[in-house]
Design an enzyme around this catalytic site. Structure first.
Site, short mmCIF file in Angstrom:
data_model
loop_
_atom_site.label_atom_id
_atom_site.label_comp_id
_atom_site.label_asym_id
_atom_site.label_seq_id
_atom_site.Cartn_x
_atom_site.Cartn_y
_atom_site.Cartn_z
N HIS A 257 0.32 4.31 4.24
CA HIS A 257 -0.33 5.07 3.18
C HIS A 257 0.18 6.51 3.16
O HIS A 257 0.53 7.05 2.10
CB HIS A 257 -1.85 5.06 3.38
CG HIS A 257 -2.46 3.71 3.25
ND1 HIS A 257 -3.82 3.52 3.09
CD2 HIS A 257 -1.91 2.47 3.24
CE1 HIS A 257 -4.08 2.23 2.98
NE2 HIS A 257 -2.93 1.57 3.09
N SER B 255 0.81 -1.22 0.00
CA SER B 255 0.00 0.00 0.00
C SER B 255 0.84 1.27 0.00
O SER B 255 0.47 2.26 -0.62
CB SER B 255 -0.94 0.00 1.21
OG SER B 255 -1.80 -1.11 1.17
#
Length: 300
Positions: A251, A205
């Site tokens: 993230h 991610s």
């Protein structure tokens, strides 16, 4: 890194009254579009659609990539990289690696224990394996290719394919790979810094969010409509902070790194392109290294 070619001639860019440059072939026509090879301003009558962005008639005529003429006329990407015959090759290799590691992890829990990102493993009854704080820094890297849930790898690999392919084509293989790996490492480093020492995390991610940030920078550089990428970014950030079980630190870290690296890659001046691009990547890597060292010092 390859040096981007200059055009055979370097005419002065005419400047229109309202601040926008004028087309170098049609003085007086304001334009926000530039040739992705020589970076001269071109109007809609002069721009020729290319694999990435638009090129001017002179670059199309002199840089067809047929192998004739000087090296300076060979086609280059927007960031100055060599145009590859198979522009999505690195993206496909990254997909294969992620899927292969996913299959291996499904076959053996030991793969997860050995490759997941964790600062310090908790005491028994958990498997007593050292974490990053005990010197296993490789976990910052290996965790980028590790997934356990089908939905997790599916979302990340779809993002890699949709975002990675166009970015690889726009930046060139080496620059694109540097963007991907450094974004992933930045996500791991930020997770290592913020998350609880015994919180294990994994997944691509951070790297995918780096590609998302880089896509926004690239679209802004090409003067494309920013609304779709802004909407996509906002939606992903909403999921990041509302869904449980998501390492939001990865993230955010990947996104920040991706934006910073991409800005250096696509806005570097041609005369100092290699230096600026290398410096941007080196600065992000240095920030990652300092973060990891400081966090390790606080845990040991």
């Amino acid at each position: 890194m390859d040096q981007a070619p200059g055009s055979p001639q370097e005419p002065q860019e005419p400047q229109a009254e309202h601040g926008l440059p004028s087309c170098y072939r049609h003085p007086g026509r304001e334009t926000g579009i530039r040739c992705t090879r020589c970076e001269r301003p071109i109007c809609t009558d002069c721009m020729v659609s290319a694999s990435v962005g638009f090129q001017c008639p002179e670059c199309i005529r002199t840089g067809s990539g047929t192998g004739h003429g000087p090296t300076a006329n060979q086609p280059r990407t927007l960031a100055g990289g060599a145009v590859a015959a198979h522009p999505h090759l690195v993206t496909k290799i990254l997909l294969v690696i992620n899927i292969a590691v996913f299959i291996a992890a499904a076959a053996s829990d030991r793969v997860v224990n050995e490759l997941a990102l964790i600062a310090q493993w908790p005491p028994a009854p958990f498997v007593p394996v050292d974490g990053v704080a005990e010197g296993q820094w490789y976990r910052l890297f290996t965790s980028m290719f590790l997934h356990q849930q089908v939905w997790h790898i599916a979302f990340n690999m779809l993002g890699l394919w949709w975002l990675g392919g166009p970015l690889e084509q726009a930046l060139g293989r080496v620059r694109y790979l540097a963007l991907y790996l450094l974004s992933g490492l930045a996500g791991s480093a930020f997770t290592y810094l913020i998350a609880s020492p015994n919180q294990a995390s994994l997944g691509a991610s951070g790297a995918i969010f780096g590609l998302l940030g880089a896509t926004a920078v690239l679209m802004r550089r090409l003067n494309y409509d920013m609304r779709p990428v802004i909407a996509l970014l906002a939606l992903n950030l909403l999921f990041t902070f509302t869904w449980s079980g998501i390492a939001w630190e990865a993230h955010v870290g990947g996104l920040i790194a991706g934006i910073a690296i991409a800005f250096g890659l696509v806005h570097a001046p041609r005369e100092h392109r290699n230096l600026v691009q290398f410096g941007s990547c080196a600065a992000v890597f240095l920030a990652i290294a300092v973060t990891v060292l400081l966090r390790t010092a606080s845990l040991t």
